[in-house]
Design a protein around this motif. Structure first.
Motif, PDB file in Angstrom:
ATOM      1  N   THR A  35       0.872  -1.136   0.180  1.00  0.00           N
ATOM      2  CA  THR A  35       0.181  -0.016  -0.012  1.00  0.00           C
ATOM      3  C   THR A  35       0.804   1.252   0.019  1.00  0.00           C
ATOM      4  O   THR A  35       0.346   2.337  -0.124  1.00  0.00           O
ATOM      5  N   SER A 111     -16.456   5.874  -3.213  1.00  0.00           N
ATOM      6  CA  SER A 111     -15.194   5.428  -2.766  1.00  0.00           C
ATOM      7  C   SER A 111     -14.963   5.516  -1.398  1.00  0.00           C
ATOM      8  O   SER A 111     -15.904   6.274  -0.723  1.00  0.00           O
ATOM      9  N   ASN A 112     -14.005   4.667  -0.697  1.00  0.00           N
ATOM     10  CA  ASN A 112     -14.162   4.593   0.810  1.00  0.00           C
ATOM     11  C   ASN A 112     -12.736   4.211   1.256  1.00  0.00           C
ATOM     12  O   ASN A 112     -11.788   4.063   0.420  1.00  0.00           O
ATOM     13  N   GLU A 113     -12.303   4.075   2.504  1.00  0.00           N
ATOM     14  CA  GLU A 113     -11.000   3.863   2.793  1.00  0.00           C
ATOM     15  C   GLU A 113     -10.705   2.286   2.543  1.00  0.00           C
ATOM     16  O   GLU A 113      -9.635   2.245   1.912  1.00  0.00           O
ATOM     17  N   ASN A 114     -11.663   1.486   2.370  1.00  0.00           N
ATOM     18  CA  ASN A 114     -11.334   0.251   1.847  1.00  0.00           C
ATOM     19  C   ASN A 114     -10.774   0.214   0.446  1.00  0.00           C
ATOM     20  O   ASN A 114     -10.088  -0.473   0.151  1.00  0.00           O
ATOM     21  N   GLU A 116      -9.965   2.582  -1.423  1.00  0.00           N
ATOM     22  CA  GLU A 116      -8.628   3.522  -1.738  1.00  0.00           C
ATOM     23  C   GLU A 116      -7.582   2.724  -1.537  1.00  0.00           C
ATOM     24  O   GLU A 116      -6.433   2.572  -2.128  1.00  0.00           O
ATOM     25  N   ALA A 117      -7.692   1.833  -0.146  1.00  0.00           N
ATOM     26  CA  ALA A 117      -6.423   0.868  -0.083  1.00  0.00           C
ATOM     27  C   ALA A 117      -6.248  -0.205  -0.993  1.00  0.00           C
ATOM     28  O   ALA A 117      -5.141  -0.488  -1.433  1.00  0.00           O
ATOM     29  N   ASN A 179     -17.515   9.273   9.713  1.00  0.00           N
ATOM     30  CA  ASN A 179     -17.440   9.234   8.035  1.00  0.00           C
ATOM     31  C   ASN A 179     -17.476   7.963   7.597  1.00  0.00           C
ATOM     32  O   ASN A 179     -17.274   7.743   6.433  1.00  0.00           O
ATOM     33  N   THR A 180     -17.990   7.065   8.233  1.00  0.00           N
ATOM     34  CA  THR A 180     -18.487   5.736   7.606  1.00  0.00           C
ATOM     35  C   THR A 180     -19.490   5.766   6.591  1.00  0.00           C
ATOM     36  O   THR A 180     -20.497   6.383   6.707  1.00  0.00           O
TER      37      THR A 180
END
Length: 232
Positions: A35, A111-114, A116-117, A179-180
């Motif tokens: 990552t 998009s979200n953190e998952n 994006e990772a 922010n979920t």
């Protein structure tokens, strides 16, 4: 998961919680190696991109060996063979997961953190991302969140075990915060509950691994439109 009552030992429960968290971190570590970005590493990026995939695979082998060994020790009941009933449950569960994705996808953020990772991993090694998405995630996540969790926690309360397994599965994919993306989180919670239900009903970890595999495979087919939001 079995027919015998389990004696409650607080210290044993605490140790299981610690061990479960350690196994989860171990399962996450291999892919996290991929990552980093050129912006993070600068001139070291070219060396990193050559070594990181190999390091990822070595860590994966180590993590998988430990997680599978732990599962074999954790499951106290005999694994049942596949039958027509097993396949019926797999097909029904796959349809349910597909419907969950179809219903929740239009309300998810782009998009979200998952996601994006995962995109960072794709930028460094698309091949490894595909391998993880189709094969590694269904196997290790099912062994961890169903095979180990459901044999360590709430063993005498299967409904609670199924629900909590699903909620935790949803949380690790979309940590709850202000922010979920709650529709994304909901899709993962419901997916986790369905998968836990498959394991409970079939008593065969390969059944829910199959459903998870089909979920991810179908998501990849639709991924060109959905930008990879559904899978993993």
């Amino acid at each position: 998961m079995n027919n015998t009552k389990n004696t409650y030992h607080p210290i044993k429960v605490i140790l299981h919680i610690i061990a479960f968290l350690a196994l989860f971190l171990m399962e996450q570590l291999p892919l996290s190696v991929l990552t980093l970005t050129k912006k993070d590493l600068g001139t070291k990026y070219s060396s990193y991109i050559k070594m990181a995939p190999l390091v990822t695979l070595v860590l994966l082998i180590i993590a998988a060996t430990i997680i599978i060994w732990t599962f074999k020790k954790a499951q106290k009941f005999p694994t049942l063979s596949f039958t027509k009933s097993t396949w019926f449950i797999i097909i029904l569960a796959t349809i349910l997961t597909f419907l969950i994705n179809i219903v929740t996808l239009p309300f998810m953020r782009s998009s979200n953190e998952n996601v994006e990772a995962l995109q960072l991993v794709a930028n460094n090694s698309m091949i490894i991302l595909i391998i993880f998405t189709i094969f590694v995630a269904p196997i290790l996540e099912e062994i961890l969140f169903r095979g180990i969790f459901m044999n360590w926690f709430f063993v005498d309360h299967p409904l609670i075990s199924v629900i909590v397994s699903g909620v935790i599965f949803g949380y690790v994919h979309a940590p709850f915060s202000s922010n979920t993306d709650w529709f994304y989180a909901l899709s993962k919670i419901l997916l986790g509950i369905v998968l836990a239900g498959v394991y409970y009903r079939t008593k065969n970890i390969k059944a829910n691994i199959t459903v998870h595999f089909l979920n991810n495979f179908l998501a990849i087919l639709a991924g060109a439109v959905a930008s990879g939001v559904i899978f993993l």
